[in-house]
Enzyme design. Sequence first.
Site, PDB file in Angstrom:
ATOM      1  N   GLY A 281      -1.249  10.484  18.870  1.00 16.87           N
ATOM      2  CA  GLY A 281      -1.136   9.132  19.421  1.00 16.87           C
ATOM      3  C   GLY A 281      -0.794   9.145  20.893  1.00 16.87           C
ATOM      4  N   PHE A 282       0.377   9.681  21.216  1.00 20.71           N
ATOM      5  CA  PHE A 282       0.842   9.867  22.601  1.00 20.71           C
ATOM      6  C   PHE A 282       0.967   8.551  23.362  1.00 20.71           C
ATOM      7  CE2 PHE A 282      -2.071  13.450  21.419  1.00 20.71           C
ATOM      8  CZ  PHE A 282      -1.069  14.318  21.026  1.00 20.71           C
ATOM      9  N   ASN A 670      15.128  20.094  12.938  1.00 18.33           N
ATOM     10  CA  ASN A 670      14.262  21.073  12.284  1.00 18.33           C
ATOM     11  C   ASN A 670      13.696  21.986  13.375  1.00 18.33           C
ATOM     12  OD1 ASN A 670      11.998  22.479  11.281  1.00 18.33           O
ATOM     13  ND2 ASN A 670      11.620  20.918   9.720  1.00 18.33           N
ATOM     14  N   GLY A 740      15.889  12.247  21.323  1.00 15.58           N
ATOM     15  CA  GLY A 740      14.448  12.333  21.135  1.00 15.58           C
ATOM     16  C   GLY A 740      13.882  13.598  21.781  1.00 15.58           C
ATOM     17  N   GLU A 743       8.921  13.496  24.117  1.00 10.14           N
ATOM     18  CA  GLU A 743       8.369  13.317  25.460  1.00 10.14           C
ATOM     19  C   GLU A 743       9.017  14.217  26.502  1.00 10.14           C
ATOM     20  OE1 GLU A 743       7.223   8.791  25.795  1.00 10.14           O
ATOM     21  OE2 GLU A 743       8.657   9.117  24.201  1.00 10.14           O
TER      22      GLU A 743
END
Lengths: 776, 168
Positions: A281-282, A670, A740, A743
Amino acid sequence: MSVLGDAAAKAKGAAQQVMKKAIEVAPDSWMPGGRPDPLIRRQHGHVGQPVSRLDGRVKVRGEARFAAEVPMANLTYAALAYSTIPKGRMTGIETAAAEAAPGVVLVMTHRNMPRLNPPPLFMTASKAAAGDDIPVMQDDRVYWNGQPIALVLAETQEQAEHAASLVTVTYNEESAVTSLAAGKAQGTEPGSFQGEPLKIDIGDAEAALAAAPHKVDVAYETPRHNHNAIEPHAATLAWDGDNLVVHDCSQGVAHVAWSMAQVFGLKEDQVRIHSPFVGGGFGGKTMWSYQVLGAAAAKLSGRPVRIALSREGVYRSVGGRTLTEQRVALGAQADGAFDAIIHTGTVAMTAHNALPEPFIVATRSAYAAGTFKLDVEYATLDMIANTFMRAPGEAVGTFALECAIDELAVALDMDPIALRLRNEPEKDPTSGTPFSSRNIVEAYRAGAERFGWAGRRAPGQRREGDWLVGMGCATGTYPYYRMGGGAARITLHSDGRALVGIAAHEMGMGTATASTQVAADRLGLAMDQVTFAYGDSALPGEVLAGGSQQTASIGASVMAAHQRLVGELLKLAGNDSPLAGLKPDEVESADAGLRCVAAPDRFESYASILGRAQRDEVTVVAEAPPPLEMQHWSMHSYSAMFCEVRVNAVTGETRVSRVLGSFDCGRILNPKTARSQFRGGIIMGIGLALMEETQFDERKGRIMNPSLGEYLVPVHADLPVIDVIWNDIPDPHAPMGAHGIGEIGITGTAAAVANAVYNATGKRIRDLPITLDKLM
Amino acid sequence: MAIEINGSQVPVPDDPRVSLLDLLRESLHLTGTKKGCNQGACGACTVLVDGERIVSCLALAVQYEGRSITTIEGLSDGDALHPLQQAFIDHDGFQCGYCTPGQICSAIGMAAELRRGLPSHVTGDLTAERVPFSRVELQERMSGNLCCCGAHNGIIDAITETFGEVAA
């Protein structure tokens, strides 16, 4: 704007400022994350384990059904025709030949397209998903070169494409603004992003720069980019009466469902978006015209539709990253201390979208300085709407900032890492809020040692045969985001199985796997007892897979649902339970049951609680709290990026020979899937540095390389083994202690490559991509 | 007039414009073979024809009468994965999974090319009987298969583990 409207906007702005200040000064304990997530201190659960992807088996067997692969009876196939002028009106569309072509079911143009509402532009409402707000095929207007102007439905894809090629259009072309220079000549406007102006002035930065004993003042340029998710946008969709079912490839199923409902004048629950697999998607897989066109054609024809964009169709009808022109000026004392940081520039945008590529976002929080001047202006062009692409703002903004710091280090004759650490801020330099967790110094120390930074030589000093070898580094940074509206449903069964449902997305980030690990630990269950359901707009929550926020949003939502579940279970447990009398905050989940935190022998299993209550299952739904932590603390992911390049002294060809990313992104949930996320971002950063460019004909506003043969992305032969390390230091104020990671990898990377090219050759390339012609 | 696909005889389509890729995906619902560009530029549609890899988007189905096609769906033996499929999972050789079937089919075809001693652009000695197995050889030979998520390292690791013995 009217005087009244202006006053209202000012009052609203003032109220927001008061609220913002109140959140900043409120006690930590009032904030989400004020008390550390209990999962942070649990060290022996599923979180942190390198679990292989739960959807791996179906993907390697080719059994994962993507949007264009869902079978439907009586299906029709769509093909599109696109405008060939940038602006004007269609004076005629000749469709007779297409209508007469074999297999054609429908030819749709603005003449027979159902009358629809304009698409809700992304960020204008919480679930608005559209890349632009131009009404889809509603009149004879052409807004950009490549706009869909006709759709053909046929019994087969071949028939549809042939018929679409027979549609001819005449235009009354109007004068269009199709270059940034022409756009700037018409005047620029100040940009804003997330409701805040992209303009910060602290002190008099120009005066401080002028007075500084050491300085750089340089201009950088970055071109347009396209996401190039390997799966082209597609939808297979059908109406059932007034209800619409769309199998889509989506980063925002709840958002697209709501937005499609607005366009078609439906209630939100009349649109169902399924998106269990998304082929990348990005930032590009939100809502564009194809979903609207497909649904309208299905309505008109009364048949299900598959609309699978060609690769060219993706370039024509789905926006990408815009181009930027940036100025970075740094003024410093002899010891490297920054007196001034100036980061300003201009980007291209359209009148129908609202993303002035916010290239100053990283600069706001990166370094301490005596003064700041940050400003993003935009010029308005007649082109396809630009949109969010991986690290919008940060990817290209850190290129300019981190190259300028490297240039200043040369001017100061200082090691560029030492220069960065000399300006390490104690608190956020522009907002003044404390950092929640910032360990960039540690990331640099670990990275420099592992990479062998001490072996770096002066520019142009290392040559091996025809190859000039150099090293560069840069800081990567990307904000921690958690958007509002997250929610989750948990259904706990008496046999100890749990179903966790949330309208989230798996585009390859590893969300399905990591979320199952987290939910299992949260519930005290084994992973095979937990099913994580996602990719369906009927599930709870507005959880955009964007802004690297999805894991935090899911984490906070499941945490809230778990708290509610514990409350329900304690009520069901009653007075005969070992847990009798305990309050929800006195118990935790463990070993498929609840136990008292202070006295772990006070335990009862879920099965026992539900059995005594004669319940087969218990279901709870809860919303995550508003994301106030983002305003109370300055929260970011960080990296120290290191790169070694080899530049051919004869041909100018640049090869990336070594890369190391040293990350500070909180706790890693993970390691296996996280490493892939980091590497994927870094590889896109290498593409940004060396080859990626959407070539744009500034005479006609048309993209000239709309194919994967002409738009270059890194391939196997271009990439070394990418080394990735992280410090795994949890952020006490983030769910699971995690930041996050989607990105951060692309940020800083292009600068590390460019700085390495400088170190190899002594040449500064300030406009991307760094192609060989610029080095010869 | 039939094509053998994963061991089954399939009639050749009436429309000569139908690509092998569209035959697989739209007529046979063998959607494991992916359409990434339909121009031969991305490799997502790679299948094996009599053991050789081709991009099925640039192949007209009618040309393959009498040939034997193997797609990603034909690699597993029932529930048992092909060793390369398992290696892709073990080495995290994908993220979104869309390029994966093409990468896997391509790698199997590539390993056969290596066994036959076919040189590549990076092979040092073009006349040697055997091509030395190396990471650089694999990277060169797999560069027709794009991966836009950036799983390249895992893909090469998985291929190395599975076919490393080709060199021996």
